[in-house]
Design a protein around this motif. Structure first.
Motif, mmCIF file in Angstrom:
data_model
loop_
_atom_site.group_PDB
_atom_site.id
_atom_site.type_symbol
_atom_site.label_atom_id
_atom_site.label_comp_id
_atom_site.label_asym_id
_atom_site.label_seq_id
_atom_site.Cartn_x
_atom_site.Cartn_y
_atom_site.Cartn_z
ATOM 1 N N PHE A 97 -10.648 60.451 32.749
ATOM 2 C CA PHE A 97 -10.947 61.844 33.070
ATOM 3 C C PHE A 97 -12.378 62.189 32.655
ATOM 4 C CE2 PHE A 97 -10.923 66.354 33.097
ATOM 5 C CZ PHE A 97 -9.880 66.767 33.911
ATOM 6 N N ALA A 98 -12.778 61.728 31.468
ATOM 7 C CA ALA A 98 -14.138 61.998 31.003
ATOM 8 C C ALA A 98 -15.167 61.359 31.929
ATOM 9 C CB ALA A 98 -14.311 61.475 29.578
ATOM 10 N N VAL A 99 -14.905 60.110 32.333
ATOM 11 C CA VAL A 99 -15.819 59.429 33.248
ATOM 12 C C VAL A 99 -15.853 60.139 34.597
ATOM 13 C CG1 VAL A 99 -16.223 57.285 34.517
ATOM 14 C CG2 VAL A 99 -15.560 57.200 32.103
ATOM 15 N N SER A 122 -11.961 64.422 47.909
ATOM 16 C CA SER A 122 -13.195 63.918 47.330
ATOM 17 C C SER A 122 -12.862 62.783 46.351
ATOM 18 C CB SER A 122 -13.926 65.039 46.600
ATOM 19 O OG SER A 122 -14.931 64.532 45.747
ATOM 20 N N PRO A 123 -13.575 61.649 46.416
ATOM 21 C CA PRO A 123 -13.248 60.520 45.531
ATOM 22 C C PRO A 123 -13.251 60.882 44.053
ATOM 23 C CG PRO A 123 -14.740 59.811 47.262
ATOM 24 C CD PRO A 123 -14.631 61.297 47.387
ATOM 25 N N LEU A 127 -10.024 60.728 41.530
ATOM 26 C CA LEU A 127 -10.049 60.018 40.253
ATOM 27 C C LEU A 127 -9.620 60.949 39.117
ATOM 28 C CD1 LEU A 127 -10.605 57.448 38.693
ATOM 29 C CD2 LEU A 127 -13.028 58.113 38.561
ATOM 30 N N LEU A 128 -10.056 62.194 39.170
ATOM 31 C CA LEU A 128 -9.591 63.175 38.194
ATOM 32 C C LEU A 128 -8.077 63.359 38.287
ATOM 33 C CD1 LEU A 128 -12.378 65.910 38.525
ATOM 34 C CD2 LEU A 128 -11.871 64.586 36.466
ATOM 35 N N GLY A 129 -7.572 63.408 39.516
ATOM 36 C CA GLY A 129 -6.137 63.557 39.704
ATOM 37 C C GLY A 129 -5.353 62.377 39.161
#
Length: 356
Positions: A97-99, A122-123, A127-129
Motif C-alpha cells: 500500500f505504501a509503495v 487505473s493500475p 495495486l492499492l485495492g
C-alpha cells in the motif's frame, strides 16, 4: 499441550477484532474518496481530505500491526518470527500500500487525476485495492491459523473480514452493480433485430443483465466460501453480504428512490433467507447447496424487483426481468456445484458435498 512459541505466533481474537475495526476505517475512507470523485468535480490534486482519511487509516493500521508484532516477540528470536500467523499477508499488504501510494502520487502528477471509470481500473488504484484486500483479510487468515486441523469457526473478526473484502469488491465493481444501475427501472425499447437502432437499444438492457450476473457472483462467492472448512455458514451472512454489496455503493453513488427501494427489498429477502438457514443444520445445506444458493439469488432479486415496483415501476417486459432472476439463480447454482465438485472422496464432516 500447545507450547509457548506456538501460542505467541497467534494474534488472538481481540487483536484480530481491533485490526478489523481499523479495516472499517480503511474501507469507509475508500468509499468516501470515491464519493468525492463522483460528486465534487474538479478534483485536480492528490492532496485531499479524503486521501488524508485513507492514508491516516493506513498509518493507524501499520502502527497497530507493529505493536502486535512487537508484543509477540521472544528473546533471542528474529523479529520476523514474531509476526503472528495470518499477519504475514497484512505486513505485505501494508508495504504494498505504501509503495502503491507513492506510485499513485507520481501517476497523478504525471498523467493527471482520473475522473470516471478510468479511476477504478487505473493500475496504481488496482495495486492499492490488492494491498487493501490483503490487509482486510487478516481476520480470516488468523482465524484459520488458530483453528488448525479443526473445523473453522466464524468468529466476529473473521465475519467482519469477509464483509470488508466483499465491500471492497463492490467498490471496484460499482460500474456493473445491479443495485446502483437498477436496470429494470430503465425504459426498454424493443427493437427488432436488423432494424435501425437495434444495437443502441439493446446495449443498456444487455449491460443490465450482465450486472445481475456480476452482482450475483459477488454475493454468492463469499457465501460459498463461508462453507469452506466450516460446519455451517455464520448466522446472518446473507444479510451482511447483501448489505455491503448494496448499501455501500448506493451511499457512494447517490440514494435514488428506486435504487434505495430495490436495495431495501433485497435486504429484506436476505433476512428471510438467513432465518430459513438458521432453522436448518449445516449438513442439510451442503447436500442441497446448488438449490439453496439458487433460492438465495432468486429471493434477493425478487425482493429488489418488488422494491423497484413499489417505488417506481418495472420498465422491462416480464420475459426480461423474470429471465434476469432465472439466470442469476442458475449462476448461483452453478457456482455452488463447482465449489463442491469432486470432493466426495475427501474425509471429514466439513467437506462440501453435492446431492442432486
Amino acid at each position: 499441550m500447545v507450547d509457548t512459541a506456538a501460542r505467541t505466533r497467534r494474534a488472538g481474537a481481540r487483536n484480530d477484532l481491533v485490526t478489523q475495526l481499523l479495516g472499517i476505517w480503511l474501507l469507509l475512507a475508500v468509499f468516501l474518496d470515491g464519493w468525492a470523485h463522483m460528486h465534487l468535480p474538479g478534483l485536480e490534486t492528490f492532496f485531499t481530505p479524503w486521501h488524508a482519511a485513507l492514508y491516516s487509516g493506513l498509518v493507524a493500521t501499520a502502527v497497530w500491526t507493529a505493536s502486535v508484532i512487537w508484543r509477540n516477540r521472544q528473546p533471542g528470536r528474529p523479529l520476523t518470527r514474531a509476526i503472528p500467523a495470518g499477519y504475514q499477508g497484512t505486513v505485505i499488504g501494508l508495504a504494498l500500500f505504501a509503495v502503491a501510494g507513492v506510485l499513485d502520487l507520481a501517476w497523478h502528477e504525471i498523467l493527471g487525476i482520473e475522473v470516471s471509470l478510468d479511476a477504478l481500473v487505473s493500475p496504481t488504484h488496482l495495486l492499492l485495492g490488492f494491498s487493501l484486500f490483503l490487509i482486510l483479510g487478516t481476520g480470516i487468515r488468523s482465524g484459520r491459523a488458530a483453528s488448525g486441523s479443526e473445523a473453522f469457526k466464524w468468529t466476529p473478526p473473521a465475519v467482519l473480514s469477509l464483509a470488508l473484502m466483499t465491500g471492497l469488491g463492490a467498490f471496484f465493481l460499482i460500474y456493473c452493480s445491479a443495485f446502483v444501475r437498477t436496470p429494470p427501472a430503465v425504459p426498454y425499447l424493443q427493437t427488432p433485430i436488423g432494424s435501425p437502432g437495434h444495437t443502441q437499444a439493446e446495449l443498456p438492457p444487455a449491460l443490465g443483465l450482465a450486472s445481475y450476473l456480476m452482482t450475483t457472483a459477488l454475493i454468492i462467492a463469499p457465501f460459498l466460501y463461508t462453507l469452506s472448512g466450516a460446519r455451517r455458514p455464520p448466522h446472518g451472512i446473507a444479510t451482511i453480504l447483501v448489505a455491503v454489496v448494496a448499501w455501500l455503493p448506493l451511499a457512494m453513488s447517490g440514494l435514488r428512490p428506486a435504487a434505495v427501494a430495490g436495495a431495501a427489498g433485497a435486504t429484506a429477502a436476505a433476512v428471510v433467507t438467513d432465518v430459513l438457514l438458521a432453522r436448518r443444520a449445516g449438513p442439510w445445506l451442503r447436500r442441497r447447496l446448488p438449490a439453496a444458493t439458487a433460492i438465495l439469488a432468486a429471493l434477493i432479486w425478487t425482493g429488489q424487483l418488488a422494491g423497484i415496483a413499489v417505488a417506481s415501476s418495472i420498465q422491462w417486459p416480464v420475459s426480461m426481468w423474470l429471465g434476469a432472476v432465472v439466470l442469476s439463480a442458475g449462476l448461483a447454482a452453478a457456482l455452488a456445484f463447482l465449489s463442491s465438485w469432486n470432493t466426495k472422496s475427501v474425509p471429514g464432516p466439513t467437506v462440501l458435498r453435492y446431492q442432486a
